[in-house]
Design a protein around this motif. Structure first.
Motif, PDB file in Angstrom:
ATOM      1  N   PHE A 163      -8.714  -1.340  -2.030  1.00 23.08           N
ATOM      2  CA  PHE A 163      -8.550  -1.128  -1.137  1.00 23.08           C
ATOM      3  C   PHE A 163      -7.669  -0.607  -0.218  1.00 23.08           C
ATOM      4  N   VAL A 164      -7.022  -0.393  -0.587  1.00 20.42           N
ATOM      5  CA  VAL A 164      -6.100   0.548   0.023  1.00 20.42           C
ATOM      6  C   VAL A 164      -6.247   2.093  -0.514  1.00 20.42           C
ATOM      7  N   SER A 165      -6.311   2.202  -1.783  1.00 19.46           N
ATOM      8  CA  SER A 165      -6.074   3.505  -2.344  1.00 19.46           C
ATOM      9  C   SER A 165      -7.544   4.199  -2.839  1.00 19.46           C
ATOM     10  N   GLU A 166      -8.673   3.178  -2.945  1.00 15.88           N
ATOM     11  CA  GLU A 166      -9.665   3.413  -4.208  1.00 15.88           C
ATOM     12  C   GLU A 166     -11.213   3.275  -3.421  1.00 15.88           C
ATOM     13  N   VAL A 167     -11.352   3.172  -2.280  1.00 14.77           N
ATOM     14  CA  VAL A 167     -12.345   2.325  -0.571  1.00 14.77           C
ATOM     15  C   VAL A 167     -12.731   3.413  -0.008  1.00 14.77           C
ATOM     16  N   ALA A 188       2.617  -5.714  -5.060  1.00 14.19           N
ATOM     17  CA  ALA A 188       2.536  -4.220  -5.098  1.00 14.19           C
ATOM     18  C   ALA A 188       2.205  -3.019  -4.658  1.00 14.19           C
ATOM     19  N   GLY A 189       1.441  -3.349  -2.902  1.00 17.94           N
ATOM     20  CA  GLY A 189       1.252  -2.454  -2.526  1.00 17.94           C
ATOM     21  C   GLY A 189      -0.767  -2.570  -2.689  1.00 17.94           C
ATOM     22  N   GLN A 190      -1.254  -3.883  -2.902  1.00 23.26           N
ATOM     23  CA  GLN A 190      -2.379  -3.141  -3.403  1.00 23.26           C
ATOM     24  C   GLN A 190      -3.086  -4.746  -2.950  1.00 23.26           C
ATOM     25  N   MET A 191      -4.411  -4.025  -2.214  1.00 26.12           N
ATOM     26  CA  MET A 191      -5.424  -5.413  -1.863  1.00 26.12           C
ATOM     27  C   MET A 191      -6.794  -5.094  -2.646  1.00 26.12           C
ATOM     28  N   GLN A 192      -7.183  -6.363  -3.456  1.00 23.66           N
ATOM     29  CA  GLN A 192      -8.455  -6.431  -3.954  1.00 23.66           C
ATOM     30  C   GLN A 192      -9.096  -7.499  -2.808  1.00 23.66           C
TER      31      GLN A 192
END
Length: 489
Positions: A163-167, A188-192
């Protein structure tokens, strides 16, 4: 402390819902409706409405697109309001709020919202099969937090978008997304996985404490609401209350049914109290990477304090233990007035409408008065939102953002009023407590991912009064590190 603006929005939206229901057959009696309208008049003269914020997205026409959710069914997760769609308005406030929320978004975007419901295990396994096979079956999905370890991967077997970089089109800083919770599970800075106002599951799964106000008066325990608001609601205070109110009423010398307990709850209480103290089983380093933290001074102190207060002799009716196993008798311990506190997910309090004694709803206690805020643990069974890699992230992001925003201003106010304020909370002060509880919701990566089996082991340690966290941490560290590493393979 002032109640949040959301409460007034809830009241104003309920007014509209009541007026709408009146024309299609409301289930409320005239007396109930009169009382609610009286409350509305009282509250609206004292506060101003929350201004509706736009998503800021450019208007779109999706030309009748069928937006497909995968979601565990209510029948198999009965301690949550799981439903995302309803067939029609039927006069029930919450049902009609879901119906109205969906119709508003469907008409605005020219879409149809559908929901694939199955048992919790089947809905999640079918979702995984769909993504791995490359079939485009779902645009978004909800899975239980306790299944994150099974379905989360940042490597070659990845199933979901970040959600952070791809949505595109989702703004996680907006009020319809739960920032404190989402940040707590980033890796690691990501939220799936994220939570917000689309589903009620993350509201229902928060773990407050209910407190019997008759026993508060009988034992002269003071005003619990003032203790909370003054920052004096601490674990030591709760521990003293547990001891003071426990009693061997039947005189058999054993903690048995018919006796009075300080608390009825679950083994999760040990970890939940540690989280309420601001501690976590798994913390994150400067790069957002998880690491084992049960041997930190903060967690050790909080966990030991939890054991100290809960394992006092005969104060805790723990339904995870065989002697207090869940059945029709144990469920009634608090309901029948034989326990000062009840601790479980919020949803169960909605089943206590006919409880004779009044009760307060409170956040879990701080470690001590130096702690600057409350933390409200959410049970790992709560549902989290994800977008499968087979979906179009731009389209899913747009529709989810609009749906979350609409939920914030229609569904959540109806939930506050119909489920919480009318059916659950017994007084105005508990409304303010619920504001505090919802605004401080957090999840622990250890509870969600159960790295190295840590979550279940800590429950057992709490039950046995085992405070050997240092030695346990050393024995489990390699396994925890390996489980974390597997996420990136």
């Amino acid at each position: 402390m002032k109640s949040s603006k959301r409460r007034l929005t809830a009241i104003l939206c309920l007014t509209a819902l009541i007026l709408t229901s009146a024309s299609c057959g409301s289930n409320e009696t005239p007396a109930e409706t009169t009382a609610v309208n009286s409350d509305i008049v009282s509250d609206t003269t004292a506060e101003t409405s929350e201004e509706r914020i736009s998503t800021g997205l450019e208007p779109r026409d999706f030309e009748g697109y069928v937006f497909r959710f995968s979601n565990p069914s209510n029948e198999t997760q009965k301690w949550n309001h799981m439903q995302l769609t309803v067939e029609e308005a039927d006069g029930d406030t919450l049902n009609d709020a879901i119906f109205a929320r969906n119709r508003a978004v469907e008409e605005r975007l020219n879409i149809e919202i559908t929901e694939y419901e199955s048992s919790v295990d089947k809905s999640e396994s079918d979702l995984k099969k769909s993504v791995l096979s490359g079939t485009d079956e779902f645009d978004a999905a909800f899975i239980r937090g306790e299944k994150m370890k099974q379905y989360c991967s940042f490597g070659s077997n990845r199933l979901f978008f970040d959600f952070v970089s791809e949505v595109p089109n989702i703004d996680l800083s907006k009020p319809w997304w739960t920032q404190s919770a989402n940040e707590s599970v980033s890796i690691a800075g990501q939220m799936q996985f994220i939570v917000g106002d689309i589903s009620l599951s993350y509201f229902d799964s928060v773990m407050p404490v209910a407190m019997n106000l008759r026993l508060v008066d009988e034992y002269s325990l003071g005003n619990p609401y003032e203790l909370v608001l003054d920052g004096k609601w601490t674990m030591d205070v709760v521990g003293d209350m547990l001891k003071k109110t426990s009693a061997d009423l039947n005189g058999d010398g054993e903690a048995t049914f018919g006796d009075q307990f300080g608390m009825q709850g679950m083994s999760e209480e040990y970890i939940s109290l540690a989280i309420a103290a601001g501690a976590k089983t798994i913390e994150k380093d400067e790069n957002g990477m998880p690491y084992l933290a049960i041997d930190s001074m903060k967690f050790q102190s909080a966990f030991e304090k939890a054991i100290e207060i809960l394992n006092q002799k005969d104060v805790f009716a723990n339904i995870r233990l065989k002697k207090f196993d869940i059945n029709s008798t144990t469920i009634k311990v608090f309901k029948d007035g034989y326990s000062l506190f009840f601790s479980d997910v919020l949803y169960w309090l909605t089943t206590y409408r006919d409880m004779k004694d009044n009760f307060a709803i409170l956040p879990r206690a701080k470690y001590d008065e130096n702690q600057d805020r409350y933390y409200s643990a959410v049970h790992e069974s709560g549902a989290w939102l994800c977008i499968p890699l087979t979906a179009d992230p731009e389209r899913s992001g747009y529709i989810l953002e609009e749906l979350a925003a609409e939920s914030h201003y229609s569904l959540i106010p109806a939930y506050y009023n119909n489920v919480l304020f009318q059916k659950t909370a017994r007084d105005e002060a508990s409304h303010e407590m619920l504001d505090i509880i919802f605004e401080t919701r957090v999840s622990d990566l250890g509870g969600l991912f159960n790295f190295g089996g840590i979550n279940m082991k800590l429950r057992t340690m709490g039950e046995k009064g085992d405070t050997g966290l240092q030695s346990y941490a050393e024995s489990i560290r390699a396994k925890v590190d390996a489980d974390i590493q597997k996420l990136f393979e």
